[in-house]
Design an enzyme around this catalytic site. Structure first.
Site, PDB file in Angstrom:
ATOM      1  N   ASP A  97      -1.700   6.742   6.147  1.00 43.57           N
ATOM      2  CA  ASP A  97      -2.755   5.874   5.633  1.00 43.57           C
ATOM      3  C   ASP A  97      -3.060   4.889   6.769  1.00 43.57           C
ATOM      4  O   ASP A  97      -2.262   3.998   7.057  1.00 43.57           O
ATOM      5  CB  ASP A  97      -2.261   5.141   4.375  1.00 43.57           C
ATOM      6  CG  ASP A  97      -3.293   4.142   3.840  1.00 43.57           C
ATOM      7  OD1 ASP A  97      -4.349   3.962   4.480  1.00 43.57           O
ATOM      8  OD2 ASP A  97      -3.036   3.543   2.782  1.00 43.57           O
ATOM      9  N   LYS A 148     -12.469  -1.495   6.298  1.00 47.58           N
ATOM     10  CA  LYS A 148     -11.740  -2.427   7.145  1.00 47.58           C
ATOM     11  C   LYS A 148     -12.232  -2.333   8.587  1.00 47.58           C
ATOM     12  O   LYS A 148     -12.711  -3.297   9.130  1.00 47.58           O
ATOM     13  CB  LYS A 148     -10.234  -2.153   7.100  1.00 47.58           C
ATOM     14  CG  LYS A 148      -9.477  -2.769   5.943  1.00 47.58           C
ATOM     15  CD  LYS A 148      -9.697  -2.091   4.624  1.00 47.58           C
ATOM     16  CE  LYS A 148      -9.003  -2.752   3.468  1.00 47.58           C
ATOM     17  NZ  LYS A 148      -8.062  -1.901   2.775  1.00 47.58           N
ATOM     18  N   TRP A 183       0.818  -1.218   0.000  1.00 48.67           N
ATOM     19  CA  TRP A 183       0.000   0.000   0.000  1.00 48.67           C
ATOM     20  C   TRP A 183       0.844   1.256   0.000  1.00 48.67           C
ATOM     21  O   TRP A 183       0.519   2.239  -0.669  1.00 48.67           O
ATOM     22  CB  TRP A 183      -0.979  -0.012   1.167  1.00 48.67           C
ATOM     23  CG  TRP A 183      -2.071  -1.022   0.966  1.00 48.67           C
ATOM     24  CD1 TRP A 183      -2.311  -2.117   1.737  1.00 48.67           C
ATOM     25  CD2 TRP A 183      -3.057  -1.044  -0.089  1.00 48.67           C
ATOM     26  NE1 TRP A 183      -3.385  -2.817   1.222  1.00 48.67           N
ATOM     27  CE2 TRP A 183      -3.847  -2.190   0.120  1.00 48.67           C
ATOM     28  CE3 TRP A 183      -3.324  -0.228  -1.185  1.00 48.67           C
ATOM     29  CZ2 TRP A 183      -4.909  -2.532  -0.731  1.00 48.67           C
ATOM     30  CZ3 TRP A 183      -4.379  -0.565  -2.028  1.00 48.67           C
ATOM     31  CH2 TRP A 183      -5.158  -1.705  -1.807  1.00 48.67           C
TER      32      TRP A 183
HETATM   33  C1  LIG Z   1      -7.510  -1.374   1.609  1.00 46.09           C
HETATM   34  C2  LIG Z   1      -6.390  -0.394   1.705  1.00 46.09           C
HETATM   35  C3  LIG Z   1      -6.233   0.635   0.767  1.00 46.09           C
HETATM   36  C4  LIG Z   1      -7.139   0.778  -0.441  1.00 46.09           C
HETATM   37  O1  LIG Z   1      -8.368   1.198  -0.045  1.00 46.09           O
HETATM   38  P1  LIG Z   1      -9.530   1.493  -1.119  1.00 46.09           P
HETATM   39  O2  LIG Z   1     -10.576   2.056  -0.238  1.00 46.09           O
HETATM   40  O3  LIG Z   1      -9.871   0.184  -1.747  1.00 46.09           O
HETATM   41  O4  LIG Z   1      -9.012   2.470  -2.096  1.00 46.09           O
HETATM   42  C5  LIG Z   1      -5.194   1.520   0.944  1.00 46.09           C
HETATM   43  N1  LIG Z   1      -4.366   1.427   1.986  1.00 46.09           N
HETATM   44  C6  LIG Z   1      -4.482   0.450   2.915  1.00 46.09           C
HETATM   45  C7  LIG Z   1      -3.521   0.396   4.050  1.00 46.09           C
HETATM   46  C8  LIG Z   1      -5.499  -0.491   2.795  1.00 46.09           C
HETATM   47  O5  LIG Z   1      -5.611  -1.463   3.707  1.00 46.09           O
END
Ligand SMILES: *Cc1c(COP(=O)(O)O)cnc(C)c1O
Length: 359
Positions: free
Chosen positions: A171, A195, A102
């Site tokens: 993030d 999540k 990511w």
């Molecule tokens: C799932 C995830 C993403 C992507 O998220 P989307 O909402 O599908 O764009 C980005 N960063 C992390 C750490 C993730 O777990």
């Protein structure tokens, strides 16, 4: 058909049973309004109360200071990869820690709209780990230092956030609401909801107001944070249903005792699972012990055939979503806030019986 007993999917992920029941009722009729939550005007009082409850719930639970704005946006965390840079780089270079799948995505997207630099790179480390704080090279000329708080695919997590001269951008898609956030070090935190916060469709961005304000006015209106700061994220139609469920999740987290209670429970669940992995040599954790994620537990079996057999038995036992990300293989148990301890117990028990038969 009955629902699987325990859903270990990395995302969209498990939601609390109470939340699912209440949301399913609200699809027909919501809280005495006589309306389905799906069909309410986003300019009406009934929806607005839910919208404001989601914002207030996030602010209270995450202890967000008044100097930060909370935004409810669309486009997922992936949209944030470039949006962050458009708004916050402001003519300066931005530093990135490359820690896995990511973080790499965030770095590449930001590079399309700003000058990006690598502050640390731990992507090739085996076992997977985050950089040591001493390995990070960043300076006061950076607009910000980007980190990926929890690498959902690799199963690693920053245990201690770095301190940098520039504000951190995090993030936190897969561990927000599961840990304390030291706001004095951060300029911005973002997270896709699916999540640990709710269903897919809403993305939470928490941004220091002074940073949002200074973003160039040439940024298209929907991509400029300040647009949403000024309108409480009601500039246009928001993802109303996802925000409604997010409000329910904040109610649920409060009833559980808040983020500190979640963190304690999450650690207990993760400790139990890692203990089962470490017990003999049969299972092998793929993340360095010092950086093991409490949210996404990644591990391998002695062979790919055994991994396939394990997944099959797990499905039959009602334990779903345990296949590792296609990029890394192996197994991954995502045990977010809403995964009950009983789910981890069921997995540990299956691991023990499987090992007895095949070890
Ligand atoms: C799932 C995830 C993403 C992507 O998220 P989307 O909402 O599908 O764009 C980005 N960063 C992390 C750490 C993730 O777990």
């Amino acid at each position: 058909m009955t629902r699987v007993k325990f859903n270990f999917s990395a995302g969209p992920a498990v939601l609390p049973e109470e939340v699912l029941k209440e949301a399913s009722q609200a699809v027909v009729e919501c809280g005495g309004t006589g309306m389905s939550v799906l069909c309410m005007s986003h300019r009406g009082g009934a929806y607005e109360a839910l919208h404001m409850e989601a914002l207030a719930g996030l602010r209270e639970l995450l202890r967000v200071p008044e100097s930060f704005a909370i935004l409810l946006l669309q486009g997922g965390a992936t949209q944030q990869f470039s949006q962050v840079a458009m708004n916050l780089a402001q003519g300066k270079p931005a530093d990135y820690t490359l820690t896995g799948q990511w973080a790499e995505g965030a770095y590449k997207e930001a590079g399309k709209v700003a000058t990006v630099r690598v502050a640390a790179d731990s992507r090739k480390e085996k076992p997977a780990r985050m950089p040591l704080l001493s390995e990070i090279k960043t300076g006061p000329d950076a607009a910000y230092l980007h980190i990926t708080s929890n690498e959902t695919v690799d199963g690693t997590q920053w245990k201690e956030f770095p301190t940098a001269p520039a504000p951190l951008v995090g993030d936190m898609s897969s561990d927000i609401m599961g840990r304390d956030i030291p706001w004095d070090r951060f300029g911005l935190v973002y997270a896709g909801a699916q999540k640990n916060l709710g269903p897919a469709g809403v993305t939470v961005v928490i941004v220091r107001k002074d940073l949002a304000e200074k973003a160039p006015t040439t940024i298209p209106v929907m991509l400029r944070y300040q647009t949403h700061v000024e309108k409480d994220s009601l500039h246009n139609t928001p993802p109303c249903f996802s925000i409604y469920v997010l409000a329910l999740v904040t109610r649920w987290v409060k009833a559980q005792g808040g983020v500190a209670a979640m963190a304690t429970r999450n650690k207990a669940k993760a400790d139990k699972l890692y203990a089962a992995i470490d017990r003999t040599g049969f299972y092998r954790g793929t993340a360095d012990k010092a950086h093991r994620s409490v949210m996404n537990v990644t591990f391998r079996l002695p062979s790919e055939d055994l991994e396939k057999a394990f997944l099959k038995e797990a499905e039959a036992a009602g334990l779903s979503g345990l296949k590792g990300h296609r990029a890394v293989g192996g197994l991954r148990a995502s045990i977010y806030n809403a995964m009950p301890a009983a789910g981890v117990d069921a997995l540990v028990s299956l691991m023990e019986t499987f090992e007895k038969k095949n070890g």
